[in-house]
Design a protein around this motif. Structure first.
Motif, PDB file in Angstrom:
ATOM      1  N   MET A 131       0.818  -1.191   0.000  1.00  0.00           N
ATOM      2  CA  MET A 131       0.000   0.000   0.000  1.00  0.00           C
ATOM      3  C   MET A 131       0.864   1.257   0.000  1.00  0.00           C
ATOM      4  O   MET A 131       0.514   2.245  -0.614  1.00  0.00           O
ATOM      5  CB  MET A 131      -0.924  -0.044   1.225  1.00  0.00           C
ATOM      6  CG  MET A 131      -1.963   1.018   1.216  1.00  0.00           C
ATOM      7  SD  MET A 131      -3.113   0.755  -0.134  1.00  0.00           S
ATOM      8  CE  MET A 131      -4.345   1.914   0.265  1.00  0.00           C
ATOM      9  N   GLY A 132       1.974   1.221   0.729  1.00  0.00           N
ATOM     10  CA  GLY A 132       2.841   2.381   0.814  1.00  0.00           C
ATOM     11  C   GLY A 132       3.395   2.805  -0.535  1.00  0.00           C
ATOM     12  O   GLY A 132       3.559   3.991  -0.808  1.00  0.00           O
ATOM     13  N   LEU A 133       3.689   1.828  -1.394  1.00  0.00           N
ATOM     14  CA  LEU A 133       4.200   2.156  -2.722  1.00  0.00           C
ATOM     15  C   LEU A 133       3.148   2.902  -3.533  1.00  0.00           C
ATOM     16  O   LEU A 133       3.445   3.876  -4.219  1.00  0.00           O
ATOM     17  CB  LEU A 133       4.640   0.883  -3.454  1.00  0.00           C
ATOM     18  CG  LEU A 133       5.746   0.082  -2.789  1.00  0.00           C
ATOM     19  CD1 LEU A 133       5.962  -1.239  -3.520  1.00  0.00           C
ATOM     20  CD2 LEU A 133       7.022   0.891  -2.734  1.00  0.00           C
ATOM     21  N   THR A 190      -2.278  11.323   0.977  1.00  0.00           N
ATOM     22  CA  THR A 190      -2.846  10.016   1.308  1.00  0.00           C
ATOM     23  C   THR A 190      -2.534   9.660   2.755  1.00  0.00           C
ATOM     24  O   THR A 190      -1.608  10.180   3.352  1.00  0.00           O
ATOM     25  CB  THR A 190      -2.263   8.905   0.419  1.00  0.00           C
ATOM     26  OG1 THR A 190      -0.872   8.776   0.706  1.00  0.00           O
ATOM     27  CG2 THR A 190      -2.472   9.190  -1.048  1.00  0.00           C
ATOM     28  N   ILE A 191      -3.326   8.739   3.274  1.00  0.00           N
ATOM     29  CA  ILE A 191      -3.032   8.130   4.577  1.00  0.00           C
ATOM     30  C   ILE A 191      -3.519   6.694   4.519  1.00  0.00           C
ATOM     31  O   ILE A 191      -4.582   6.407   3.965  1.00  0.00           O
ATOM     32  CB  ILE A 191      -3.682   8.896   5.746  1.00  0.00           C
ATOM     33  CG1 ILE A 191      -3.208   8.307   7.067  1.00  0.00           C
ATOM     34  CG2 ILE A 191      -5.186   8.912   5.637  1.00  0.00           C
ATOM     35  CD1 ILE A 191      -3.421   9.195   8.261  1.00  0.00           C
ATOM     36  N   GLY A 192      -2.729   5.799   5.067  1.00  0.00           N
ATOM     37  CA  GLY A 192      -3.112   4.398   5.127  1.00  0.00           C
ATOM     38  C   GLY A 192      -3.514   4.026   6.538  1.00  0.00           C
ATOM     39  O   GLY A 192      -3.030   4.600   7.500  1.00  0.00           O
ATOM     40  N   ILE A 193      -4.410   3.077   6.654  1.00  0.00           N
ATOM     41  CA  ILE A 193      -4.773   2.518   7.948  1.00  0.00           C
ATOM     42  C   ILE A 193      -4.152   1.133   7.995  1.00  0.00           C
ATOM     43  O   ILE A 193      -4.399   0.304   7.119  1.00  0.00           O
ATOM     44  CB  ILE A 193      -6.300   2.462   8.133  1.00  0.00           C
ATOM     45  CG1 ILE A 193      -6.868   3.885   8.122  1.00  0.00           C
ATOM     46  CG2 ILE A 193      -6.657   1.744   9.435  1.00  0.00           C
ATOM     47  CD1 ILE A 193      -8.364   3.972   8.187  1.00  0.00           C
ATOM     48  N   THR A 194      -3.326   0.899   9.007  1.00  0.00           N
ATOM     49  CA  THR A 194      -2.566  -0.337   9.060  1.00  0.00           C
ATOM     50  C   THR A 194      -2.791  -1.095  10.355  1.00  0.00           C
ATOM     51  O   THR A 194      -3.048  -0.499  11.395  1.00  0.00           O
ATOM     52  CB  THR A 194      -1.055  -0.061   8.879  1.00  0.00           C
ATOM     53  OG1 THR A 194      -0.350  -1.296   8.890  1.00  0.00           O
ATOM     54  CG2 THR A 194      -0.506   0.854   9.957  1.00  0.00           C
ATOM     55  N   LEU A 195      -2.679  -2.407  10.261  1.00  0.00           N
ATOM     56  CA  LEU A 195      -2.765  -3.278  11.421  1.00  0.00           C
ATOM     57  C   LEU A 195      -1.431  -3.955  11.687  1.00  0.00           C
ATOM     58  O   LEU A 195      -1.309  -4.718  12.637  1.00  0.00           O
ATOM     59  CB  LEU A 195      -3.853  -4.347  11.198  1.00  0.00           C
ATOM     60  CG  LEU A 195      -5.250  -3.822  10.876  1.00  0.00           C
ATOM     61  CD1 LEU A 195      -6.205  -4.970  10.579  1.00  0.00           C
ATOM     62  CD2 LEU A 195      -5.783  -2.969  12.004  1.00  0.00           C
ATOM     63  N   LYS A 237       7.388   2.253   4.607  1.00  0.00           N
ATOM     64  CA  LYS A 237       7.519   3.705   4.724  1.00  0.00           C
ATOM     65  C   LYS A 237       6.513   4.486   3.872  1.00  0.00           C
ATOM     66  O   LYS A 237       6.883   5.254   2.991  1.00  0.00           O
ATOM     67  CB  LYS A 237       8.939   4.140   4.387  1.00  0.00           C
ATOM     68  CG  LYS A 237       9.973   3.559   5.300  1.00  0.00           C
ATOM     69  CD  LYS A 237      11.362   3.992   4.910  1.00  0.00           C
ATOM     70  CE  LYS A 237      12.368   3.300   5.800  1.00  0.00           C
ATOM     71  NZ  LYS A 237      13.733   3.530   5.389  1.00  0.00           N
ATOM     72  N   PRO A 238       5.222   4.309   4.145  1.00  0.00           N
ATOM     73  CA  PRO A 238       4.243   5.131   3.426  1.00  0.00           C
ATOM     74  C   PRO A 238       4.343   6.576   3.893  1.00  0.00           C
ATOM     75  O   PRO A 238       4.912   6.850   4.959  1.00  0.00           O
ATOM     76  CB  PRO A 238       2.900   4.521   3.842  1.00  0.00           C
ATOM     77  CG  PRO A 238       3.165   3.962   5.193  1.00  0.00           C
ATOM     78  CD  PRO A 238       4.583   3.468   5.150  1.00  0.00           C
ATOM     79  N   PRO A 239       3.809   7.520   3.131  1.00  0.00           N
ATOM     80  CA  PRO A 239       3.878   8.921   3.543  1.00  0.00           C
ATOM     81  C   PRO A 239       3.253   9.162   4.918  1.00  0.00           C
ATOM     82  O   PRO A 239       3.800   9.891   5.732  1.00  0.00           O
ATOM     83  CB  PRO A 239       3.088   9.655   2.462  1.00  0.00           C
ATOM     84  CG  PRO A 239       3.153   8.760   1.271  1.00  0.00           C
ATOM     85  CD  PRO A 239       3.193   7.368   1.816  1.00  0.00           C
TER      86      PRO A 239
END
Length: 86
Positions: free
Chosen positions: A1-3, A15-20, A29-31
Motif C-alpha cells: 500500500m505504501g508504494l 494520502t493516509i493508510g490505515i494499518t494493522l 515507509k508510506p507517507p
C-alpha cells in the motif's frame, strides 16, 4: 500500500493508510499511516460499530492535515473491544 501511496502523493494528492501491521508499515515507509492494534480483517473496528468506524475515519482525515513528517505512523491508542466511542 505504501508504494501506491507514494505514487499518488507524487501527483499532489495527500494520502493516509490505515494499518494493522506496524512493523511492516515501518519497512514500507508510506507517507502517512494510522496504526490500530486491532485483529486482521478489522481495520476500521468492529462490524456495525458506526461511532467507532466514524471516529477512526475522522482521525485519519484529521491526520492528513497534521502529519507533515514523511513516514509518520500515528497511534491513537484505541483498544479492541475496550474503548468506548461516544
Amino acid at each position: 500500500m505504501g508504494l501506491l501511496q507514494r505514487a499518488i502523493e507524487a501527483e499532489g494528492i495527500p494520502t493516509i493508510g490505515i494499518t494493522l501491521q506496524k512493523e511492516v508499515t515501518k519497512k514500507v515507509k508510506p507517507p502517512r499511516a494510522l496504526y490500530l492494534h486491532y485483529p486482521f480483517g478489522h481495520p476500521l473496528g468492529e462490524a456495525c460499530a458506526v461511532k467507532q468506524q466514524r471516529t477512526i475515519l475522522l482521525d485519519a482525515l484529521q491526520a492528513l492535515e497534521t502529519m507533515t513528517e514523511p513516514g509518520t505512523i500515528l497511534e491513537p491508542g484505541y483498544l479492541w473491544r475496550r474503548h468506548r466511542f461516544e
